[in-house]
Enzyme design. Structure first.
Site, short mmCIF file in Angstrom:
data_model
loop_
_atom_site.label_atom_id
_atom_site.label_comp_id
_atom_site.label_asym_id
_atom_site.label_seq_id
_atom_site.Cartn_x
_atom_site.Cartn_y
_atom_site.Cartn_z
NE ARG A 42 5.68 -19.93 -31.18
CZ ARG A 42 6.28 -18.82 -31.57
NH1 ARG A 42 6.72 -18.69 -32.80
NH2 ARG A 42 6.45 -17.83 -30.73
CB CYS A 66 9.06 11.66 -57.79
SG CYS A 66 10.13 10.25 -58.06
CB CYS A 69 9.62 11.72 -61.94
SG CYS A 69 8.27 10.68 -61.36
CG ASP A 92 22.66 12.40 -56.28
OD1 ASP A 92 23.58 12.65 -57.08
OD2 ASP A 92 21.47 12.30 -56.62
CG HIS A 130 5.95 8.45 -59.25
ND1 HIS A 130 7.16 8.74 -58.65
CD2 HIS A 130 5.03 8.46 -58.25
CE1 HIS A 130 6.96 8.92 -57.34
NE2 HIS A 130 5.68 8.75 -57.08
CG ASN A 170 15.58 -2.08 -49.79
OD1 ASN A 170 15.51 -3.27 -49.52
ND2 ASN A 170 16.44 -1.26 -49.25
CB SER A 178 13.61 6.93 -49.27
OG SER A 178 14.34 6.80 -50.47
CG HIS A 181 10.22 6.68 -59.77
ND1 HIS A 181 9.62 7.66 -60.53
CD2 HIS A 181 10.86 5.86 -60.65
CE1 HIS A 181 9.92 7.45 -61.81
NE2 HIS A 181 10.67 6.36 -61.90
CG HIS A 183 14.47 3.15 -56.73
ND1 HIS A 183 13.28 3.49 -56.13
CD2 HIS A 183 15.36 3.01 -55.71
CE1 HIS A 183 13.43 3.56 -54.81
NE2 HIS A 183 14.68 3.26 -54.52
CD GLN A 185 19.78 1.74 -53.28
OE1 GLN A 185 20.95 2.03 -53.01
NE2 GLN A 185 18.80 1.87 -52.42
CG HIS A 315 18.41 -14.83 -52.18
ND1 HIS A 315 18.19 -16.11 -51.70
CD2 HIS A 315 19.74 -14.77 -52.45
CE1 HIS A 315 19.36 -16.76 -51.69
NE2 HIS A 315 20.30 -15.98 -52.14
CG PHE A 329 8.35 -7.72 -35.65
CD1 PHE A 329 8.92 -6.48 -35.88
CD2 PHE A 329 6.97 -7.82 -35.58
CE1 PHE A 329 8.13 -5.35 -36.04
CE2 PHE A 329 6.18 -6.71 -35.75
CZ PHE A 329 6.75 -5.47 -35.98
CD GLN A 340 9.88 -19.49 -34.83
OE1 GLN A 340 9.66 -18.29 -35.00
NE2 GLN A 340 8.92 -20.39 -34.77
P1 H2U Z 1 15.90 3.55 -51.41
O1 H2U Z 1 14.71 4.39 -51.21
O2 H2U Z 1 15.62 2.24 -52.06
O3 H2U Z 1 16.73 3.43 -50.19
O4 H2U Z 1 16.84 4.26 -52.50
C1 H2U Z 1 16.83 5.58 -52.86
C2 H2U Z 1 18.27 5.92 -53.15
O5 H2U Z 1 18.31 7.11 -53.91
C3 H2U Z 1 19.05 6.17 -51.85
O6 H2U Z 1 20.14 5.29 -51.82
C4 H2U Z 1 19.38 7.90 -53.48
C5 H2U Z 1 19.48 7.63 -51.99
O7 H2U Z 1 20.79 7.81 -51.53
N1 H2U Z 1 19.10 9.30 -53.83
C6 H2U Z 1 19.93 9.97 -54.70
O8 H2U Z 1 20.94 9.41 -55.12
N2 H2U Z 1 19.64 11.25 -55.07
C7 H2U Z 1 18.57 11.97 -54.60
O9 H2U Z 1 18.35 13.09 -55.02
C8 H2U Z 1 17.70 11.36 -53.57
C9 H2U Z 1 17.94 9.93 -53.24
ZN ZN Z 2 8.81 9.34 -59.70
#
Ligand code: H2U
Ligand code: ZN
Length: 361
Positions: A42, A66, A69, A92, A130, A170, A178, A181, A183, A185, A315, A329, A340
């Protein structure tokens, strides 16, 4: 309509000589027990669907806007220290909370079941810069990250109420990240989540049945006929799993049995850092962009049991399919039946093997 009972059998038996590159087939994932439908015929399908936009390519070394930072303010007015290498803080906006009373709910019919969950969520800034990524950080910086992950896994996992530590990254707007920078988790919690729990069960069953380590048996097989191996160093290997679901999904594995990060030698920590850099640089070169992905480490649960069949592995689950702007998707059949894919894992491995390990300019 009546059908023979065995018509739903899922086993793949190489009875008839077959060119697996021509026929739709199911591939079995021994680590989870799930199946992926591979449809190699395909890949010529025309694409007129969604094209993603690219995030801005040029980033500042330090961005005053940011929240990750060094020296900048986060939510709640906390100020980040002037960190030089790796900086860890408690999220937070955590998905899990530490102070949760043990409580459960069961309506007696086995239908409305719930249990309170406790845990800790942390953010790991992997560089003060950053504008860097795993792909563009130097080896020394990546070694510091691996050491911090090890420290956190050990420290969090040692708590009596924490039975699983999930470390992940991520990367990229397309993955819902989001902030560019760099990072990762950490979500550490009481319950072993579904996916690692399934991997735990299946590796334990393999160990009991065969006396060996599932993922090491698998890696040996891959190295002996390296059509899905992307690269190796002395202590780690990178492979497109035979059962990969995402078009360019890969797995990094230590070559000796290591159940978690704390079991890595100094050479293996260096080998892991090397593999992280090389893998992500190949990804960047695949489509000529800073490559988005979800990446995560799977390690043995921290419930105090030995987990003798466990093998630490990483992974990489990237969403891109055929260019920087065309995403795979997981919808329709994938949401309702099973995953698939079109491009085969072997074709994906060929493409990734051909990619440079130099950082994108
Ligand atoms: P992602 O962008 O990978 O989802 O992770 C950013 C994380 O940073 C997100 O879990 C946290 C968000 O809750 N965060 C803080 O802990 N403090 C902040 O001031 C902004 C974002
Ligand atoms: Zn930054």
């Amino acid at each position: 309509m009546t059908k023979a009972r065995n018509s739903t059998t899922r086993s793949i038996i190489d009875e008839v000589p077959m060119n697996w590159n021509d026929v739709p087939h199911n591939r079995f994932n021994p680590l989870t027990g799930e199946t992926v439908l591979v449809s190699p015929h395909r890949t010529q399908r025309p694409w007129q669907g969604k094209v993603e936009s690219l995030p801005p390519a040029v980033l500042l070394r330090h961005d005053t806007a940011c929240y990750l930072c060094p020296g900048n303010k986060r939510a709640g007015d906390t100020v980040n220290p002037d960190y030089k290498e790796v900086f860890v803080f408690t999220n937070d906006f955590p998905a899990l909370l530490e102070d949760v009373p043990a409580a459960s709910r069961n309506d007696g019919n086995g239908l409305l079941i719930a249990e309170s969950e406790l845990g800790i969520c942390k953010v790991v800034c992997i560089s003060p810069r950053h504008d860097l990524t795993v792909a563009t950080m130097d080896l020394k910086g990546l070694v510091a990250v691996v050491k911090e992950w090890t420290y956190q896994y050990n420290e969090l996992g040692d708590r009596p109420d924490i039975n699983h530590v999930q470390i992940f990254e991520n990367r990229g707007e397309i993955m819902g990240c989001s902030n560019p920078h760099p990072h990762s988790q950490i979500w550490a919690q009481k319950t072993v989540p579904d996916l690692p729990a399934r991997e735990t069960e299946r590796q334990a069953a393999w160990k009991k049945d065969k006396g060996s380590v599932l993922l090491l048996d698998y890696l040996k097989l891959e190295i002996s006929n390296p059509e899905r191996i992307i690269f190796e160093n002395d202590t780690w290997a990178a492979v497109v799993p035979f059962w990969a679901v995402w078009p360019f999904e890969t797995m990094l594995l230590p070559k000796a049995q290591r159940r978690d990060l704390t079991e890595l030698s100094t050479a293996e920590i260096d080998g892991f850092a090397d593999a992280l850099g090389r893998m992500t640089r190949r990804y960047d070169n695949l489509f000529g962009v800073s490559f988005p992905y979800s990446m995560g480490l799977h390690q043995r649960p921290t419930d105090g049991l030995g987990h003798e069949g466990w093998q630490l592995h990483v992974h990489f689950l990237p969403p891109l399919l055929r260019s920087a702007t065309v995403k795979k998707f997981m919808v329709g059949y994938e949401m309702l039946a099973q995953p698939q894919r079109d491009i085969t894992p072997e074709q994906a491995a060929d493409r990734l093997r051909a990619c440079s390990e130099m950082a994108l300019q």
